[in-house]
Design a protein around this motif. Structure first.
Motif, PDB file in Angstrom:
ATOM      1  N   GLU A  74      38.551  50.147  49.473  1.00  0.00           N
ATOM      2  CA  GLU A  74      38.877  48.888  48.800  1.00  0.00           C
ATOM      3  C   GLU A  74      37.833  48.571  47.748  1.00  0.00           C
ATOM      4  N   VAL A  75      38.323  48.099  46.612  1.00  0.00           N
ATOM      5  CA  VAL A  75      37.418  47.610  45.567  1.00  0.00           C
ATOM      6  C   VAL A  75      37.472  46.087  45.645  1.00  0.00           C
ATOM      7  N   LYS A  76      36.437  45.499  46.194  1.00  0.00           N
ATOM      8  CA  LYS A  76      36.470  44.049  46.396  1.00  0.00           C
ATOM      9  C   LYS A  76      36.040  43.280  45.151  1.00  0.00           C
ATOM     10  N   GLY A  77      35.290  43.963  44.318  1.00  0.00           N
ATOM     11  CA  GLY A  77      34.835  43.313  43.095  1.00  0.00           C
ATOM     12  C   GLY A  77      34.196  44.341  42.200  1.00  0.00           C
ATOM     13  N   LEU A  78      33.670  43.871  41.076  1.00  0.00           N
ATOM     14  CA  LEU A  78      33.085  44.778  40.086  1.00  0.00           C
ATOM     15  C   LEU A  78      32.062  45.724  40.721  1.00  0.00           C
ATOM     16  N   ASN A  79      31.160  45.165  41.508  1.00  0.00           N
ATOM     17  CA  ASN A  79      30.078  45.962  42.103  1.00  0.00           C
ATOM     18  C   ASN A  79      30.114  45.901  43.627  1.00  0.00           C
ATOM     19  N   ASP A  80      31.276  45.911  44.178  1.00  0.00           N
ATOM     20  CA  ASP A  80      31.421  45.693  45.614  1.00  0.00           C
ATOM     21  C   ASP A  80      32.571  46.569  46.130  1.00  0.00           C
ATOM     22  N   TRP A  81      32.194  47.761  46.648  1.00  0.00           N
ATOM     23  CA  TRP A  81      33.210  48.729  47.066  1.00  0.00           C
ATOM     24  C   TRP A  81      33.055  49.035  48.562  1.00  0.00           C
ATOM     25  N   ILE A  82      34.200  49.286  49.209  1.00  0.00           N
ATOM     26  CA  ILE A  82      34.186  49.644  50.632  1.00  0.00           C
ATOM     27  C   ILE A  82      34.712  51.078  50.813  1.00  0.00           C
ATOM     28  N   PHE A  83      33.991  51.825  51.627  1.00  0.00           N
ATOM     29  CA  PHE A  83      34.322  53.250  51.832  1.00  0.00           C
ATOM     30  C   PHE A  83      34.606  53.537  53.304  1.00  0.00           C
TER      31      PHE A  83
ATOM     32  N   ASN B 238      34.129  62.181  45.456  1.00  0.00           N
ATOM     33  CA  ASN B 238      35.577  62.274  45.689  1.00  0.00           C
ATOM     34  C   ASN B 238      36.292  61.664  44.492  1.00  0.00           C
ATOM     35  N   LYS B 239      36.684  62.525  43.548  1.00  0.00           N
ATOM     36  CA  LYS B 239      37.201  62.050  42.262  1.00  0.00           C
ATOM     37  C   LYS B 239      38.599  61.431  42.390  1.00  0.00           C
TER      38      LYS B 239
ATOM     39  N   HIS C 200      42.253  54.161  42.924  1.00  0.00           N
ATOM     40  CA  HIS C 200      41.876  52.740  42.821  1.00  0.00           C
ATOM     41  C   HIS C 200      41.686  52.316  41.371  1.00  0.00           C
ATOM     42  N   ASN C 201      42.312  53.056  40.485  1.00  0.00           N
ATOM     43  CA  ASN C 201      42.197  52.795  39.053  1.00  0.00           C
ATOM     44  C   ASN C 201      42.428  51.314  38.718  1.00  0.00           C
TER      45      ASN C 201
ATOM     46  N   SER D  96      42.499  48.521  40.594  1.00  0.00           N
ATOM     47  CA  SER D  96      41.581  47.516  41.143  1.00  0.00           C
ATOM     48  C   SER D  96      40.189  47.636  40.528  1.00  0.00           C
ATOM     49  N   ILE D  97      39.772  48.854  40.145  1.00  0.00           N
ATOM     50  CA  ILE D  97      38.468  48.999  39.477  1.00  0.00           C
ATOM     51  C   ILE D  97      38.515  48.305  38.113  1.00  0.00           C
ATOM     52  N   TRP D  98      39.616  48.541  37.388  1.00  0.00           N
ATOM     53  CA  TRP D  98      39.729  47.934  36.053  1.00  0.00           C
ATOM     54  C   TRP D  98      39.858  46.423  36.117  1.00  0.00           C
ATOM     55  N   GLN D  99      40.398  45.922  37.197  1.00  0.00           N
ATOM     56  CA  GLN D  99      40.551  44.469  37.344  1.00  0.00           C
ATOM     57  C   GLN D  99      39.182  43.788  37.201  1.00  0.00           C
ATOM     58  N   GLY D 100      38.208  44.301  37.915  1.00  0.00           N
ATOM     59  CA  GLY D 100      36.863  43.724  37.833  1.00  0.00           C
ATOM     60  C   GLY D 100      36.233  43.973  36.478  1.00  0.00           C
ATOM     61  N   LEU D 101      36.483  45.141  35.928  1.00  0.00           N
ATOM     62  CA  LEU D 101      35.848  45.491  34.650  1.00  0.00           C
ATOM     63  C   LEU D 101      36.409  44.667  33.490  1.00  0.00           C
ATOM     64  N   ARG D 102      37.702  44.428  33.509  1.00  0.00           N
ATOM     65  CA  ARG D 102      38.308  43.637  32.424  1.00  0.00           C
ATOM     66  C   ARG D 102      37.660  42.264  32.330  1.00  0.00           C
TER      67      ARG D 102
END
Lengths: 303, 292
Positions: free
Chosen positions: A247-256, A281-282, A288-289, A291-297
Motif C-alpha cells: 500500500e502507498v499511504k502517502g508520498l513518503n509512506d509505503w507499506i510492504f 521488485n520492479k 502501484h503506479n 497511488s504513487i502518482w496520487q501523492g506526487l501530483r
C-alpha cells in the motif's frame, strides 16, 4: 550535451526493455527528488528508443515537472540478461542495460552530481548534505533489508574471502581528479571484466556495476579499509525482489510485505515513512503506479 | 628504563626457533634499535643454532624448566616470563607473529602508562575488526574476558604484573584440573593459552584494568576472518592466497596490510623466502648503521 558543468543535481539513467518500463520508474523517482530534496535539479539520461517511448507514453506536463533536462545517447546495449523476481512466486528475465553507467562522468551536466538508480525512491533530504561536502566520491558501503535483515552474503563481500561489496545505487561525485580516477577504474574493470572476475573471484555471468565500484573503491582505499571514498554512513535500504509493495499511504509512506528468507511461509507487514527506498521488485512499482502518482501530483502541483 | 621484546622458542623434533628468529628479524626491520630476547628451555641455550644468534640480543632460559615438556604445550610456560625477562618493560609476542613496518616508539608510548596491558581488539586480514564469535566461543560461554594474549605488555616491578603472573603460575601448571573446575558444560578441546590467560584475568577481576586496545594488532585465526562457511580449516593458508614481497608488503587475497603486528598463527605462512627477505633487510640496515 552541455559542455560546461554547473551547479548541483541528480541524474537518473533509464533504458527500457521489453519487460520493464524504466521510464515510468525514472519519472516517479525524479518526482520524489523534486518533492524531497533541496538540490533537486534533475536530468534524465536515456537512449533514442526510450526517448521516443517517453514522447508516446509520458504526458509532457509530467515529464517537464519531473526533469529539467534530458540527455539522449545513440547507443546499442550489450546483451546482459538478468533474472528478476516479483514476490517469491513469479520469475522473469529481462535485459539489464547498465554497461555505460560509468559514462555519467562525461554526460552529467552538473559540477556536483548524485547519480541514482531509477528504482531508488528518495523520500527525505538526507543526500543534500553531500553537495556541501568536500568528498570527491561517495556511495553506500552497507545495505539492509526490511526488518533490519542483513544483505545476502554475496552482497556483503564479493566472495567468501573477498573485498567489501559497495553499492552503485547512489553515487555522488564532483569534477575532481579523484572522481575522474574513480570512473576510469570503473571503466577499466568493465573493459577487463573476465580478468577482474577471476582476480576478485565473483561470478562473471551478469555484469554488475556494484562490483565495478567495489573494486574501484577498494583500490582507491589503498587495497584495505581506508576512507578515501566516503560512505554515506546510513545503510542503503533495499526492498528485496521477494518483498512486495502492499500500500502507498502517502508520498513518503509505503507499506510492504517483508519476505522471510529462512522461513519462506512468513511475510510480515513493514511500514517505511520518510526513508529512501531501493525498490528491487520492479513490477510491484508498476502495480502501484496510480497511488504513487496520487501523492506526487499533489506535491509537485501537477494537474 | 630498559625495554624490549621477548618470545618463547622451545625446540622439539622440529625447529621452532626459526619462528622466533623471523619475529626478531621483523622487530629489527621495523626498528633496528629494538632489543629482542629469546626464551628457551632450561639448560638448552647452547643448543640454539648459531645461525639465529644475530637476531637476538639476549637468549635466556626458563628458570623453572619447561612446564609443558610432558605434553608439548610450550605456551604453558608463559607464567615464567616475569622471572626471566631481562627488561624492566617487556612486550611478549607469540613466536608465530611478525612485526611489519610498525612504529615501535609509538607502540611503547601507547603502553608506557600501563602496568600490564593486553588488547581487546584485533583486525582481520581485511583490515576490519575480527569476528569474535568463534574466536572467543569458550570465553563467551563462561563470561570470561575476550582479550588477545599473543601480545602482552608488562612492567616487571608493577603490582599488577606481579599479581597476574603469580596467579598464572598454578593455573598454567595445573590447567587440566582448572579446566575441570571451571568449564563444566563445554570444554575447550585442548590446551589453549589464550583461554587460560583470559581465565586468569577473570579470576583476578583485572579485565578493565589491563584492557588496552591497539589498532596495530592483526589476528589471523581462521575462524575470526569473517569467512562465510562453517567448515573453515584451522590453517587459513589452505583457503586464502597470500604474498609477502621483498619490500615487506603483505597481501592476503586482495587486501594489503601496510603495517602492524601480525599474529599469523598458521605455521605454514612462514616460508624460507620470508625469512630471507627479513634477514636481508636487517643485514642492510646493520651495514648502513656501521658505515654511518
Amino acid at each position: 550535451m552541455i559542455e560546461e558543468k554547473q551547479g548541483n543535481g541528480v541524474c537518473i539513467i533509464a533504458y527500457n526493455n521489453n519487460q520493464l518500463d524504466y521510464v515510468q520508474f525514472a519519472h516517479m523517482t525524479a518526482a520524489h527528488v523534486k518533492a524531497n530534496m533541496k538540490n533537486n535539479s534533475t536530468t534524465l539520461i536515456t537512449d533514442v528508443g526510450t526517448a521516443a517511448w517517453i514522447e508516446e507514453s509520458v504526458p509532457t506536463r509530467i515529464h517537464e515537472a519531473c526533469f529539467d533536462q534530458i540527455i539522449i545517447e545513440d547507443i546499442v546495449h550489450e546483451n546482459n540478461p538478468r533474472k528478476h523476481l516479483d514476490s517469491p512466486w513469479t520469475e522473469f528475465n529481462a535485459q539489464f542495460s547498465n554497461k555505460n553507467k560509468n559514462n555519467i562522468y562525461k554526460l552529467t551536466p552538473y559540477e556536483r552530481t548524485l547519480l541514482i538508480d531509477s528504482d531508488y525512491f528518495i523520500m527525505n533530504n538526507y543526500y543534500d548534505y553531500v553537495f556541501d561536502s568536500d568528498y570527491p566520491v561517495a556511495l553506500h558501503k552497507n545495505a539492509v533489508y526490511p526488518e533490519w535483515r542483513p544483505p545476502y552474503l554475496n552482497e556483503q563481500t564479493l566472495n567468501e574471502g573477498g573485498i567489501h561489496h559497495w553499492w552503485s545505487t547512489a553515487v555522488y561525485f564532483d569534477r575532481s581528479e579523484e572522481s575522474q580516477i574513480f570512473f576510469d577504474i570503473w571503466a577499466h574493470v568493465k573493459e577487463n571484466w573476465d580478468y577482474y572476475s577471476l582476480l576478485y573471484q565473483f561470478p562473471p555471468n551478469l555484469f554488475r556495476t556494484d562490483f565495478c565500484v567495489s573494486i574501484a573503491t577498494h583500490m582507491l582505499n589503498g587495497f584495505n579499509q581506508d576512507n578515501f571514498i566516503h560512505d554515506f554512513d546510513l545503510p542503503l535500504l533495499n526492498i528485496d525482489q521477494k518483498d512486495d509493495l502492499i500500500e502507498v499511504k502517502g508520498l513518503n509512506d509505503w507499506i510492504f510485505l517483508s519476505h522471510n528468507r529462512r522461513e519462506p511461509w512468513k511475510n510480515i507487514l513493514t511500514r517505511f515513512q520518510d526513508q529512501n527506498i531501493h525498490m528491487m521488485n520492479k513490477r510491484a512499482i508498476t502495480r502501484h503506479n496510480d497511488s504513487i502518482w496520487q501523492g506526487l501530483r499533489g506535491a509537485l502541483n501537477i494537474e | 628504563m630498559s625495554r624490549g621484546f621477548v618470545t618463547i622458542g622451545i625446540d622439539t623434533e622440529q625447529d621452532q626457533v626459526k619462528y622466533s628468529y623471523a619475529l626478531a628479524l621483523s622487530v629489527k626491520q621495523s626498528d633496528p634499535n629494538s632489543e629482542v630476547c629469546l626464551i628457551v628451555d632450561k639448560d638448552k641455550s647452547d643448543t640454539v643454532p648459531g645461525k639465529y644468534y644475530d637476531a637476538f640480543d639476549y637468549i635466556v632460559e626458563l628458570p623453572f624448566g619447561n612446564s609443558g615438556h610432558k605434553d608439548g604445550f610450550h605456551g604453558s610456560n608463559l607464567w615464567q616470563l616475569i622471572h626471566c625477562s631481562p627488561f624492566e618493560e617487556t612486550i611478549y609476542l607469540d613466536n608465530d607473529t611478525i612485526v611489519k613496518n610498525t612504529n615501535i616508539e609509538l607502540l611503547w608510548d601507547t603502553y608506557s602508562n600501563c602496568d600490564f596491558a593486553v588488547s581487546d581488539t584485533a583486525k582481520s586480514y581485511r583490515n576490519v575488526s575480527c569476528d569474535k564469535r568463534k574466536r572467543f566461543e569458550i570465553e563467551k560461554q563462561y563470561n570470561l574476558p575476550q582479550l588477545y594474549f599473543n601480545f602482552i605488555y608488562f612492567k616487571r616491578d608493577s603490582q599488577t604484573a606481579i599479581e597476574w603472573f603469580k596467579m598464572a603460575d598454578p593455573v598454567f601448571q595445573n590447567w587440566r584440573e582448572v579446566y575441570n573446575v571451571f568449564f563444566k558444560e563445554k570444554k575447550p578441546p585442548t590446551f589453549d593459552k589464550n583461554i587460560v590467560c583470559n581465565l586468569i584475568t577473570h579470576l583476578l577481576d583485572l579485565e578493565d584494568e589491563i584492557k588496552q586496545p591497539t589498532n596495530m594488532l592483526y589476528d589471523f585465526n581462521a575462524v575470526a576472518q569473517g569467512l562465510w562457511h562453517e567448515d573453515i580449516p584451522s590453517e587459513w593458508t589452505e583457503i586464502l592466497n597470500y604474498w609477502y614481497t621483498d619490500k615487506h608488503k603483505v597481501m592476503v587475497e586482495n587486501n594489503v596490510i601496510n603495517s602492524g603486528i601480525i599474529h599469523y598463527q598458521d605455521k605454514g605462512f612462514l616460508t624460507d623466502d620470508i625469512i630471507g627477505f627479513l634477514r636481508t633487510a636487517v643485514e642492510n640496515s646493520n651495514r648502513r648503521k656501521a658505515t654511518a
